[in-house]
Write a protein that holds these residues in place. Structure first.
Motif, PDB file in Angstrom:
ATOM      1  N   ALA A   1       0.667  -0.849  -0.357  1.00  0.00           N
ATOM      2  CA  ALA A   1       0.308  -0.020   0.375  1.00  0.00           C
ATOM      3  C   ALA A   1       1.216   1.238  -0.154  1.00  0.00           C
ATOM      4  CB  ALA A   1      -0.718  -0.118   1.074  1.00  0.00           C
ATOM      5  N   LEU A   2       2.083   1.357   0.726  1.00  0.00           N
ATOM      6  CA  LEU A   2       2.440   2.154   1.051  1.00  0.00           C
ATOM      7  C   LEU A   2       3.687   2.661  -0.311  1.00  0.00           C
ATOM      8  CD1 LEU A   2       3.525   4.104   2.779  1.00  0.00           C
ATOM      9  CD2 LEU A   2       6.242   3.366   3.137  1.00  0.00           C
ATOM     10  N   SER A   3       4.040   1.865  -1.534  1.00  0.00           N
ATOM     11  CA  SER A   3       4.582   1.487  -2.283  1.00  0.00           C
ATOM     12  C   SER A   3       3.250   1.929  -3.824  1.00  0.00           C
ATOM     13  CB  SER A   3       4.901   0.332  -2.624  1.00  0.00           C
ATOM     14  OG  SER A   3       4.528  -0.337  -3.124  1.00  0.00           O
ATOM     15  N   ARG A   4       1.980   1.630  -3.018  1.00  0.00           N
ATOM     16  CA  ARG A   4       1.429   2.062  -4.503  1.00  0.00           C
ATOM     17  C   ARG A   4       0.781   3.532  -4.071  1.00  0.00           C
ATOM     18  NH1 ARG A   4      -3.795   1.054  -4.221  1.00  0.00           N
ATOM     19  NH2 ARG A   4      -3.394  -0.160  -2.340  1.00  0.00           N
ATOM     20  N   PHE A   5       0.824   3.785  -3.022  1.00  0.00           N
ATOM     21  CA  PHE A   5       0.949   5.619  -2.549  1.00  0.00           C
ATOM     22  C   PHE A   5       2.215   6.665  -3.020  1.00  0.00           C
ATOM     23  CE2 PHE A   5       1.229   9.381   0.348  1.00  0.00           C
ATOM     24  CZ  PHE A   5       0.141   9.843   0.762  1.00  0.00           C
ATOM     25  N   TRP A   6       3.467   6.061  -2.696  1.00  0.00           N
ATOM     26  CA  TRP A   6       4.199   6.908  -3.406  1.00  0.00           C
ATOM     27  C   TRP A   6       4.316   7.033  -4.789  1.00  0.00           C
ATOM     28  CZ3 TRP A   6       5.362  10.052   0.391  1.00  0.00           C
ATOM     29  CH2 TRP A   6       5.020   9.895   1.688  1.00  0.00           C
ATOM     30  N   ALA A   7       3.264   6.121  -5.141  1.00  0.00           N
ATOM     31  CA  ALA A   7       3.611   5.925  -7.067  1.00  0.00           C
ATOM     32  C   ALA A   7       3.020   7.108  -7.056  1.00  0.00           C
ATOM     33  CB  ALA A   7       3.217   4.826  -7.405  1.00  0.00           C
ATOM     34  N   LYS A   8       1.792   7.891  -6.694  1.00  0.00           N
ATOM     35  CA  LYS A   8       0.697   8.520  -7.400  1.00  0.00           C
ATOM     36  C   LYS A   8       0.551  10.145  -6.269  1.00  0.00           C
ATOM     37  CE  LYS A   8      -2.363   4.703  -6.253  1.00  0.00           C
ATOM     38  NZ  LYS A   8      -2.951   4.849  -7.661  1.00  0.00           N
ATOM     39  N   VAL A   9       2.663  10.487  -5.825  1.00  0.00           N
ATOM     40  CA  VAL A   9       2.712  11.758  -5.479  1.00  0.00           C
ATOM     41  C   VAL A   9       3.989  12.281  -6.082  1.00  0.00           C
ATOM     42  CG1 VAL A   9       3.569  12.337  -3.068  1.00  0.00           C
ATOM     43  CG2 VAL A   9       2.202  10.555  -2.990  1.00  0.00           C
ATOM     44  N   ASP A  10       3.801  13.200  -6.509  1.00  0.00           N
ATOM     45  CA  ASP A  10       4.097  14.093  -6.954  1.00  0.00           C
ATOM     46  C   ASP A  10       5.149  14.891  -6.270  1.00  0.00           C
ATOM     47  OD1 ASP A  10       5.714  16.069  -8.817  1.00  0.00           O
ATOM     48  OD2 ASP A  10       4.333  17.502  -9.471  1.00  0.00           O
ATOM     49  N   TRP A  11       6.349  14.454  -6.512  1.00  0.00           N
ATOM     50  CA  TRP A  11       7.517  14.917  -5.377  1.00  0.00           C
ATOM     51  C   TRP A  11       8.218  16.585  -5.876  1.00  0.00           C
ATOM     52  CZ3 TRP A  11       9.215  11.773  -0.989  1.00  0.00           C
ATOM     53  CH2 TRP A  11       8.540  11.017  -1.859  1.00  0.00           C
ATOM     54  N   ASN A  12       8.091  17.132  -6.930  1.00  0.00           N
ATOM     55  CA  ASN A  12       8.258  17.798  -7.310  1.00  0.00           C
ATOM     56  C   ASN A  12       7.434  18.928  -7.044  1.00  0.00           C
ATOM     57  OD1 ASN A  12      10.988  16.868  -7.756  1.00  0.00           O
ATOM     58  ND2 ASN A  12      10.108  16.288  -9.616  1.00  0.00           N
ATOM     59  N   GLY A  13       6.667  19.106  -6.335  1.00  0.00           N
ATOM     60  CA  GLY A  13       5.171  20.023  -6.571  1.00  0.00           C
ATOM     61  C   GLY A  13       5.978  21.392  -5.838  1.00  0.00           C
ATOM     62  N   PRO A  14       4.975  22.990  -6.227  1.00  0.00           N
ATOM     63  CA  PRO A  14       5.407  24.184  -6.496  1.00  0.00           C
ATOM     64  C   PRO A  14       5.239  24.423  -4.357  1.00  0.00           C
ATOM     65  CG  PRO A  14       2.895  23.872  -6.639  1.00  0.00           C
ATOM     66  CD  PRO A  14       3.531  23.020  -6.500  1.00  0.00           C
ATOM     67  N   THR A  15       6.041  25.165  -4.339  1.00  0.00           N
ATOM     68  CA  THR A  15       5.783  25.694  -3.172  1.00  0.00           C
ATOM     69  C   THR A  15       4.822  26.623  -2.549  1.00  0.00           C
ATOM     70  OG1 THR A  15       8.626  25.966  -2.610  1.00  0.00           O
ATOM     71  CG2 THR A  15       7.384  27.329  -1.997  1.00  0.00           C
ATOM     72  N   PRO A  16       4.028  26.578  -1.620  1.00  0.00           N
ATOM     73  CA  PRO A  16       3.046  27.836  -1.308  1.00  0.00           C
ATOM     74  C   PRO A  16       3.663  29.265  -1.072  1.00  0.00           C
ATOM     75  CG  PRO A  16       4.033  26.689   0.596  1.00  0.00           C
ATOM     76  CD  PRO A  16       4.726  26.020  -0.576  1.00  0.00           C
ATOM     77  N   GLU A  17       2.830  30.074  -1.126  1.00  0.00           N
ATOM     78  CA  GLU A  17       3.107  31.475  -1.677  1.00  0.00           C
ATOM     79  C   GLU A  17       2.946  32.404  -0.562  1.00  0.00           C
ATOM     80  OE1 GLU A  17       0.989  33.774  -4.542  1.00  0.00           O
ATOM     81  OE2 GLU A  17       1.853  32.221  -6.375  1.00  0.00           O
ATOM     82  N   THR A  18       1.972  31.990   0.244  1.00  0.00           N
ATOM     83  CA  THR A  18       1.531  32.145   1.717  1.00  0.00           C
ATOM     84  C   THR A  18       2.677  31.850   2.120  1.00  0.00           C
ATOM     85  OG1 THR A  18       0.117  30.803   1.926  1.00  0.00           O
ATOM     86  CG2 THR A  18      -0.683  32.704   1.241  1.00  0.00           C
ATOM     87  N   ARG A  19       3.254  30.360   2.340  1.00  0.00           N
ATOM     88  CA  ARG A  19       4.097  29.796   4.049  1.00  0.00           C
ATOM     89  C   ARG A  19       5.224  28.472   2.713  1.00  0.00           C
ATOM     90  NH1 ARG A  19       2.452  28.772   8.377  1.00  0.00           N
ATOM     91  NH2 ARG A  19       4.391  27.432   8.458  1.00  0.00           N
ATOM     92  N   SER A  20       5.921  29.751   2.483  1.00  0.00           N
ATOM     93  CA  SER A  20       7.612  29.571   1.765  1.00  0.00           C
ATOM     94  C   SER A  20       8.382  29.084   2.561  1.00  0.00           C
ATOM     95  CB  SER A  20       7.863  30.929   0.965  1.00  0.00           C
ATOM     96  OG  SER A  20       8.562  32.503   1.645  1.00  0.00           O
ATOM     97  N   ASP A  21       8.400  28.968   3.697  1.00  0.00           N
ATOM     98  CA  ASP A  21       9.196  28.438   4.523  1.00  0.00           C
ATOM     99  C   ASP A  21       9.449  27.304   4.771  1.00  0.00           C
ATOM    100  OD1 ASP A  21       6.920  29.533   5.859  1.00  0.00           O
ATOM    101  OD2 ASP A  21       7.312  28.571   8.017  1.00  0.00           O
ATOM    102  N   LEU A  22       7.717  26.454   4.234  1.00  0.00           N
ATOM    103  CA  LEU A  22       6.591  25.095   4.479  1.00  0.00           C
ATOM    104  C   LEU A  22       8.046  23.933   3.657  1.00  0.00           C
ATOM    105  CD1 LEU A  22       3.346  26.102   5.361  1.00  0.00           C
ATOM    106  CD2 LEU A  22       5.350  25.238   6.527  1.00  0.00           C
ATOM    107  N   GLY A  23       8.622  24.550   2.489  1.00  0.00           N
ATOM    108  CA  GLY A  23       9.243  24.003   1.833  1.00  0.00           C
ATOM    109  C   GLY A  23       8.019  23.442   0.481  1.00  0.00           C
ATOM    110  N   PRO A  24       8.461  23.066  -0.090  1.00  0.00           N
ATOM    111  CA  PRO A  24       7.541  22.692  -1.487  1.00  0.00           C
ATOM    112  C   PRO A  24       6.541  21.382  -1.317  1.00  0.00           C
ATOM    113  CG  PRO A  24      10.014  21.479  -2.023  1.00  0.00           C
ATOM    114  CD  PRO A  24       9.804  22.374  -0.736  1.00  0.00           C
ATOM    115  N   CYS A  25       5.262  21.430  -2.039  1.00  0.00           N
ATOM    116  CA  CYS A  25       3.720  21.151  -1.477  1.00  0.00           C
ATOM    117  C   CYS A  25       4.324  19.324  -2.184  1.00  0.00           C
ATOM    118  CB  CYS A  25       3.598  21.376  -1.985  1.00  0.00           C
ATOM    119  SG  CYS A  25       2.254  22.553  -1.341  1.00  0.00           S
TER     120      CYS A  25
END
Length: 204
Positions: free
Chosen positions: A33-57
């Motif tokens: 299930a975990l491997s299926r989960f990570w296969a559906k995630v984009d690791w290179n998402g945008p950084t939120p404009e309102t909270r740039s300190d959090l890092g990329p989504c």
């Protein structure tokens, strides 16, 4: 008697083995299930404009509903759950009743645990952009009276302005004294008050 004793002995030995087999099966399913989960995630998402300190989504790229990612657990016959909540409870434990995960980045599809904070339902609503949250953020009523400690009254429906209540509770003017609403909204005896139904000619 010997046969009965032997059956009991075998049963005692079989229970730990069965438990180990079940645990191993659950572990395999969880890893799958975990491997299926990570296969559906984009690791290179945008950084939120309102909270740039959090890092990329980490946006969810599979099925969504109301903007939130949905993840099926248990195969075809399993159930669908919120993707960010499933990952949070798997990595950090169950969420207590009355609490729910809130996206600090304001991106519902994000599953980055650094962007998720568990808060009460009320806190989560007030942090959002719903009409309830917008009204709670207001610092004055429609007539400009401040919602301070002295001028604010709590009601079952929210906040009420005391200054506006004073205007509404003034006695009616005599006929012919005025044709305008005393609160200054521009209402007339025929149209009534713009803010209060039935409120038209009152003393200033």
């Amino acid at each position: 008697a010997r046969a009965l004793h032997g059956a009991r002995h075998l049963w005692v030995l079989a229970v730990p083995r069965a438990a180990r087999m079940i645990a191993k099966t659950v572990e395999i399913r969880d890893a799958t299930a975990l491997s299926r989960f990570w296969a559906k995630v984009d690791w290179n998402g945008p950084t939120p404009e309102t909270r740039s300190d959090l890092g990329p989504c980490w946006p969810w790229t599979a099925a969504t509903m109301d903007g939130y990612g949905w993840f099926r657990v248990g195969g075809r016959s399993g159930r669908s759950v919120h993707a960010h909540r499933w990952l949070y409870e798997r990595e950090r434990g169950p969420i207590a009743p009355g609490y729910e995960p809130d996206h600090l980045c304001r991106q519902r599809r994000c599953v980055n645990l650094a962007h998720i904070e568990v808060v009460t339902k009320r806190e989560n609503v007030l942090r959002g952009t719903s009409p309830t949250a917008k009204n709670a953020a207001k610092r004055a009523c429609v007539r400009g009276h401040l919602f301070d400690e002295h001028n604010t009254r709590k009601t079952p429906h929210g906040r009420a302005c005391r200054e506006c209540a004073i205007v509404r509770n003034r006695r009616w003017r005599r006929p012919g004294d005025s044709v305008a609403c005393a609160c200054g909204c521009g209402g007339t005896p025929t149209r009534g008050c713009r803010f209060v139904r039935g409120h038209n000619r009152r003393n200033a």
